[in-house]
Design a protein around this motif. Structure first.
Motif, PDB file in Angstrom:
ATOM      1  N   PHE A  47       0.826  -1.203   0.000  1.00  0.00           N
ATOM      2  CA  PHE A  47       0.000   0.000   0.000  1.00  0.00           C
ATOM      3  C   PHE A  47       0.863   1.257   0.000  1.00  0.00           C
ATOM      4  N   PHE A  48       1.909   1.251   0.806  1.00  0.00           N
ATOM      5  CA  PHE A  48       2.777   2.425   0.876  1.00  0.00           C
ATOM      6  C   PHE A  48       3.398   2.734  -0.487  1.00  0.00           C
ATOM      7  N   VAL A  49       3.850   1.703  -1.183  1.00  0.00           N
ATOM      8  CA  VAL A  49       4.458   1.913  -2.504  1.00  0.00           C
ATOM      9  C   VAL A  49       3.420   2.511  -3.465  1.00  0.00           C
ATOM     10  N   ILE A  50       2.222   1.962  -3.460  1.00  0.00           N
ATOM     11  CA  ILE A  50       1.167   2.479  -4.339  1.00  0.00           C
ATOM     12  C   ILE A  50       0.881   3.946  -4.036  1.00  0.00           C
ATOM     13  N   SER A  51       0.751   4.277  -2.751  1.00  0.00           N
ATOM     14  CA  SER A  51       0.454   5.656  -2.371  1.00  0.00           C
ATOM     15  C   SER A  51       1.575   6.591  -2.783  1.00  0.00           C
ATOM     16  N   GLY A  52       2.805   6.190  -2.522  1.00  0.00           N
ATOM     17  CA  GLY A  52       3.931   7.037  -2.919  1.00  0.00           C
ATOM     18  C   GLY A  52       3.982   7.260  -4.419  1.00  0.00           C
ATOM     19  N   PHE A  53       3.683   6.211  -5.189  1.00  0.00           N
ATOM     20  CA  PHE A  53       3.692   6.319  -6.655  1.00  0.00           C
ATOM     21  C   PHE A  53       2.607   7.266  -7.147  1.00  0.00           C
ATOM     22  N   LEU A  54       1.383   7.089  -6.661  1.00  0.00           N
ATOM     23  CA  LEU A  54       0.266   7.889  -7.159  1.00  0.00           C
ATOM     24  C   LEU A  54       0.362   9.346  -6.728  1.00  0.00           C
ATOM     25  N   ILE A  55       0.696   9.584  -5.481  1.00  0.00           N
ATOM     26  CA  ILE A  55       0.800  10.956  -4.998  1.00  0.00           C
ATOM     27  C   ILE A  55       1.894  11.713  -5.741  1.00  0.00           C
ATOM     28  N   THR A  56       3.040  11.075  -5.888  1.00  0.00           N
ATOM     29  CA  THR A  56       4.150  11.738  -6.575  1.00  0.00           C
ATOM     30  C   THR A  56       3.811  11.992  -8.034  1.00  0.00           C
ATOM     31  N   GLY A  57       3.213  10.997  -8.687  1.00  0.00           N
ATOM     32  CA  GLY A  57       2.823  11.184 -10.082  1.00  0.00           C
ATOM     33  C   GLY A  57       1.836  12.309 -10.259  1.00  0.00           C
ATOM     34  N   ASN A  58       0.862  12.408  -9.359  1.00  0.00           N
ATOM     35  CA  ASN A  58      -0.133  13.479  -9.451  1.00  0.00           C
ATOM     36  C   ASN A  58       0.491  14.851  -9.227  1.00  0.00           C
ATOM     37  N   ILE A  59       1.402  14.938  -8.278  1.00  0.00           N
ATOM     38  CA  ILE A  59       2.044  16.233  -8.008  1.00  0.00           C
ATOM     39  C   ILE A  59       2.885  16.675  -9.202  1.00  0.00           C
ATOM     40  N   ILE A  60       3.645  15.740  -9.762  1.00  0.00           N
ATOM     41  CA  ILE A  60       4.475  16.082 -10.921  1.00  0.00           C
ATOM     42  C   ILE A  60       3.595  16.497 -12.097  1.00  0.00           C
ATOM     43  N   LYS A  61       2.506  15.761 -12.282  1.00  0.00           N
ATOM     44  CA  LYS A  61       1.594  16.083 -13.381  1.00  0.00           C
ATOM     45  C   LYS A  61       0.964  17.460 -13.192  1.00  0.00           C
ATOM     46  N   ASP A  62       0.480  17.751 -11.978  1.00  0.00           N
ATOM     47  CA  ASP A  62      -0.140  19.049 -11.722  1.00  0.00           C
ATOM     48  C   ASP A  62       0.874  20.184 -11.827  1.00  0.00           C
ATOM     49  N   ALA A  63       2.088  19.947 -11.328  1.00  0.00           N
ATOM     50  CA  ALA A  63       3.114  20.992 -11.370  1.00  0.00           C
ATOM     51  C   ALA A  63       3.487  21.343 -12.802  1.00  0.00           C
ATOM     52  N   GLY A  64       3.380  20.377 -13.700  1.00  0.00           N
ATOM     53  CA  GLY A  64       3.733  20.636 -15.095  1.00  0.00           C
ATOM     54  C   GLY A  64       2.579  21.098 -15.959  1.00  0.00           C
ATOM     55  N   SER A  65       1.377  21.200 -15.362  1.00  0.00           N
ATOM     56  CA  SER A  65       0.209  21.627 -16.130  1.00  0.00           C
ATOM     57  C   SER A  65       0.174  23.146 -16.259  1.00  0.00           C
ATOM     58  N   ALA A  66      -0.730  23.617 -17.107  1.00  0.00           N
ATOM     59  CA  ALA A  66      -0.859  25.063 -17.328  1.00  0.00           C
ATOM     60  C   ALA A  66      -1.332  25.763 -16.059  1.00  0.00           C
ATOM     61  N   GLN A  67      -2.214  25.104 -15.289  1.00  0.00           N
ATOM     62  CA  GLN A  67      -2.729  25.719 -14.073  1.00  0.00           C
ATOM     63  C   GLN A  67      -1.724  25.683 -12.923  1.00  0.00           C
ATOM     64  N   GLY A  68      -0.771  24.737 -12.992  1.00  0.00           N
ATOM     65  CA  GLY A  68       0.205  24.587 -11.926  1.00  0.00           C
ATOM     66  C   GLY A  68      -0.364  23.829 -10.738  1.00  0.00           C
ATOM     67  N   PHE A  69       0.485  23.556  -9.785  1.00  0.00           N
ATOM     68  CA  PHE A  69       0.060  22.787  -8.598  1.00  0.00           C
ATOM     69  C   PHE A  69      -0.723  23.678  -7.655  1.00  0.00           C
ATOM     70  N   SER A  70      -1.848  23.166  -7.156  1.00  0.00           N
ATOM     71  CA  SER A  70      -2.696  23.902  -6.218  1.00  0.00           C
ATOM     72  C   SER A  70      -2.709  23.184  -4.880  1.00  0.00           C
ATOM     73  N   TRP A  71      -2.214  23.868  -3.845  1.00  0.00           N
ATOM     74  CA  TRP A  71      -2.200  23.276  -2.520  1.00  0.00           C
ATOM     75  C   TRP A  71      -3.612  23.003  -2.015  1.00  0.00           C
ATOM     76  N   THR A  72      -4.491  23.971  -2.203  1.00  0.00           N
ATOM     77  CA  THR A  72      -5.859  23.796  -1.701  1.00  0.00           C
ATOM     78  C   THR A  72      -6.561  22.651  -2.401  1.00  0.00           C
ATOM     79  N   GLU A  73      -6.362  22.497  -3.715  1.00  0.00           N
ATOM     80  CA  GLU A  73      -7.007  21.412  -4.439  1.00  0.00           C
ATOM     81  C   GLU A  73      -6.424  20.062  -4.029  1.00  0.00           C
ATOM     82  N   PHE A  74      -5.112  20.035  -3.812  1.00  0.00           N
ATOM     83  CA  PHE A  74      -4.460  18.794  -3.391  1.00  0.00           C
ATOM     84  C   PHE A  74      -5.050  18.296  -2.070  1.00  0.00           C
ATOM     85  N   TYR A  75      -5.132  19.176  -1.072  1.00  0.00           N
ATOM     86  CA  TYR A  75      -5.622  18.748   0.228  1.00  0.00           C
ATOM     87  C   TYR A  75      -7.143  18.610   0.254  1.00  0.00           C
ATOM     88  N   ARG A  76      -7.849  19.323  -0.622  1.00  0.00           N
ATOM     89  CA  ARG A  76      -9.287  19.104  -0.739  1.00  0.00           C
ATOM     90  C   ARG A  76      -9.569  17.680  -1.191  1.00  0.00           C
TER      91      ARG A  76
END
Length: 848
Positions: A47-76
């Protein structure tokens, strides 16, 4: 154990849900019965490996998007995924617990619930879970499994900050290197901590982060475009990953030291399976994408949350989980999981609330409601609505079980044996001088003190007892039986006994033979070598059999039946079959040697071939594998009454009891009181000295100083450090005596502690008092402490005598208003107050 594979349906990976199914089924089956999958606890690492993979992938994806990474959306999103079901499970567990658990257990549940609400369950169980030798089984903690959720939630707080900082300052290549270093550092830290701080290594984020970082490392690697080329490579990666997970689940055991290096097979295997499915689904990825596995994966978060409370409550009430019960409980878990997935998880996932709405409506309101519920329970001292019933309160006290064997003043079972246990008269039974008989072993030797005392009382011999918890009486090969964190103390204890073996002509050995034999294939050979060495030294050797061990014994059954009248408290569960074969081998070992004897009380404990923890309707066991001290005396006296003293033991004495009426058992309990006959004029008060300090709440009253512990987060104490001129008065071998006089002491469990330092060596001696029953429990570095309590004229006086080494560098006495809710068990969450009239000290020449 969060359900985070669905942040973007366009990139949905059914094979990851299938992998989740494997992980959660491994964990659940392991918790139902560890024999089903002995390494099933490693499913958490998947489970830990899966969580680390998905969270990191989502952050990298959001950070590279046009809108950028949103802290409020992440924690929402995190809050909507994690908290709704968690709050439902917490509320349901508290409600059920209110009508099942004893007050102290309900209080513990409330504290662990509060910790879970604030993402700190792992912190709570690291620092506040009772892991003493005779502590209740951790399987009875309804929320213990939430430690892993605490680790993940803390990871979500720290890792996004670190990852985004690295993304903005380094290239992907350096990002990969930095993540690799963090991962390796965590695994190294875990491996280092296992022998030194195993609880921290198991439950806390720094030692567990490496497993999440394995998944993060894979996400970073794949984000650089490193896809698997060719189906054959995917198939190979999948097979290797599956093989590592299978090996981990089937090979790793709880006593091998975990996490650290032993967590690598499951984590690397999970990472390889995720990597193998990163392109087309072939091989193992196709198998993991099968619909049944995916469906289990979809409810895996709910299943993980529900499974443990269901099992904990069942075990709390009925003890062992039988096969049929396991099947029915598994069905109940699935029903609860499907319901919460259908009516809680999915609807909440679709909510379009803003960040502020989520924080207010979901987080703040529910956290406040649960906190108030827990606060109300704690305010009632764990009684809840039952606190309104005065009879229930009285019956709970009346039906309190006997304390652990080591709490009795004449039973010398220690965390580590020292010279004192081989010199102190407190460890001698039925003799004024040093006896010729030594009882040596672990807690399974200590629980025979009463039975041997009954034999000694009838035949006139005496013996010394010395026991080290979980440490077998071996002169060689001990290391294979010990966990790393216990080995040093076990070897030191054995060495102390070895130095004194020449003082005894008879050595009686007792231990959890079957347990040690399971840990080491060479255990019986080492035991044979030990026996042969003792015989070679001219000694008689007696091997005490393992008493019948039961799959479960509920020593608090009478108390629990006050809420659960359907409980039957005169029957024990099924016998563990592993004891009979080991006793047969020990009997054969003795039969083939001169001057070696074997004794087994099975006939008394298993009349007509049916073993029971009850004798004539009275419980004689403390837990599943130990006689209670009261039960040990009862069984021993029954043997003497019905059969006489067993042949070998009858030859050790002269047939005349060394101590007279009323009984040896009572004489041993009263023995220490004579040392406290010090004239009042010899006491010197310490209360008038201004050197006292501490974190207790203090209030001067007419009858003394009120000391209160109002904190549930830590122990509170009032301390006094002896001055240099006072230390000079102490001489080696001359006892120091303390007298604590209280004018108010009702429901609290205060503690009198003396802590001495001589160079690098520190010794600590505790005397704990149950004010309600006026019973004492001692705990410390050695047996060089006697204690007594006297209640008269509205005052409670606790007296203690200590024999300390001379030339001390420091000596400190402490008063703790409340240290527990059950005699002999420390609990930092306990609260209470006492009014101290005086505490005085005296030095009296040793007349022994």
């Amino acid at each position: 154990m969060t359900t985070l594979a669905h942040d973007a349906r366009i990139n949905y990976r059914p094979d990851i849900d299938g992998l989740r199914a494997i992980a959660v089924l491994a964990v659940v089956l392991f918790h139902i019965d560890a024999n089903l999958i002995q390494g099933g606890f490693a499913g958490v690492d998947i489970f830990f490996v899966i969580s680390g993979f998905l969270i990191t992938g989502n952050i990298i994806k959001d950070a590279g998007s046009a809108q950028g990474f949103s802290w409020t959306e992440f924690y929402r999103r995190r809050a909507l995924r994690i908290l709704p079901v968690l709050f439902v499970v917490l509320l349901a567990t508290l409600l059920v617990g209110h009508f099942i658990l004893l007050p102290e257990d309900l209080s513990s549940l409330s504290y662990s619930s509060l910790a879970a609400v604030f993402s700190a369950a792992n912190v709570y169980f690291t620092y506040f879970l009772d892991t003493s030798y005779f502590a209740d089984d951790s399987n009875l903690q309804p929320l213990l499994h939430l430690w892993s959720l605490g680790v993940e939630e803390q990871f979500y707080l720290f890792w996004p900050v670190i990852l985004l900082a690295l993304l903005t300052r380094f290239t992907r290549r350096w990002l990969l290197s930095a993540t690799l270093l963090l991962m390796l550092a965590s695994f190294v830290l875990a491996q280092v901590l296992i022998p030194k701080a195993p609880m921290f290594a198991y439950y806390m984020l720094p030692a567990r982060a490496g497993e999440l970082m394995v998944g993060a490392l894979l996400a970073i690697w794949l984000s650089r475009g490193h896809a698997v080329i060719g189906n054959w490579a995917r198939v190979l990666l999948g097979l290797v990953g599956a093989g590592l997970i299978v090996a981990s689940l089937g090979w790793i055991t709880e006593d091998m030291g975990f996490p650290g290096v032993n967590a690598l097979p499951s984590t690397l295997g999970a990472a390889l399976l995720i990597w193998a499915g990163s392109g087309r689904r072939v091989g193992m990825s196709r198998l993991l994408s099968l619909r049944p596995l995916v469906l289990v994966g979809l409810i895996s978060y709910s299943l993980y949350l529900w499974h443990w409370p269901v099992l904990a409550f069942y075990r709390y009430v009925y003890g062992i989980v039988e096969p049929l019960a396991g099947v029915l409980l598994f069905g109940l878990m699935l029903l609860l999981s499907l319901a919460s997935y259908r009516w809680v998880e999915k609807p909440c996932r679709r909510l379009h609330w803003s960040f502020s709405q989520v924080m207010l409506r979901l987080v703040a309101i529910n956290a406040a409601a649960l906190s108030l519920f827990c606060g109300a329970i704690l305010w009632s001292d764990g009684f809840g609505l039952y606190g309104l019933d005065a009879q229930y309160r009285a019956d709970i006290k009346r039906l309190s079980p006997a304390p652990a064997a080591y709490s009795y003043p004449y039973v010398c079972q220690r965390p580590r044996l020292r010279e004192a246990e081989l010199q102190s008269k407190a460890c001698i039974v039925n003799a004024e001088k040093e006896p010729a008989v030594l009882l040596w072993g672990d807690s399974n030797a200590a629980h025979y003190v009463g039975m041997l005392g009954a034999f000694a009382e009838a035949s006139g011999f005496g013996f010394r007892n010395a026991a080290h918890s979980s440490c077998p009486p071996l002169l060689q090969g001990t290391a294979a039986t010990q966990k790393p964190e216990r080995l040093e103390q076990c070897l030191a204890s054995i060495e102390v006994v070895r130095q004194h073996l020449g003082d005894y002509s008879t050595v009686i050995l007792g231990a959890a033979w079957a347990t040690h034999a399971r840990k080491s294939d060479s255990f019986l050979k080492n035991l044979e070598a030990t026996v042969d060495e003792l015989v070679k030294q001219g000694k008689q050797v007696v091997i005490m059999a393992s008493v019948p061990r039961f799959l479960a014994v509920n020593r608090k059954c009478s108390q629990k039946s006050l809420k659960l009248p359907m409980l039957v408290c005169s029957e024990s569960g099924a016998e563990d079959p592993g004891v009979v074969p080991i006793n047969a081998r020990l009997s054969a070992l003795a039969a083939g040697r001169t001057n070696v004897h074997f004794f087994d009380p099975r006939e008394q404990l298993c009349p007509r071939g049916r073993c029971s923890a009850y004798l004539d309707g009275h419980l004689v066991y403390f837990d599943a594998g130990h006689l209670s001290m009261e039960g040990s005396w009862v069984v021993g006296r029954q043997i003497v009454r019905e059969q006489g003293v067993p042949d070998f033991f009858s030859h050790l004495g002269n047939g005349v009891p060394a101590l007279g009426a009323p009984s040896l058992e009572q004489a041993l309990l009263e023995r220490g009181k004579a040392v406290f006959k010090v004239p009042v004029k010899r006491w010197s008060s310490l209360m008038s000295n201004g050197q006292w300090h501490g974190n207790v709440q203090r209030e001067q009253r007419a009858k003394g100083m009120r000391l209160a512990d109002a904190s549930a987060a830590a122990f509170s104490a009032y301390r006094y450090s002896f001055a240099a001129d006072e230390l000079q008065q102490l001489q080696q071998g001359i006892p120091i005596r303390l007298q604590l006089t209280m004018t108010s002491c009702t429901d609290a469990m205060p503690l009198l502690r003396l802590r001495a330092r001589q160079g690098e060596r520190q010794s600590q001696y505790d005397v704990m008092l149950d004010c309600a029953s006026a019973q004492l429990a001692k705990r410390g570095e050695s047996g060089t402490v006697e204690a007594d309590v006297n209640v008269a004229d509205g005052e409670v006086k606790v007296q203690a005598q200590y024999v300390l080494p001379g030339a001390l560098d420091a000596l400190e006495v402490s008063i703790y208003p409340s240290v527990g809710k059950e005699l002999g068990r420390y609990d930092a969450t306990s609260k209470g107050a006492v009014v101290v009239h005086d505490i005085a000290w005296a030095i009296e020449p040793n007349k022994d």
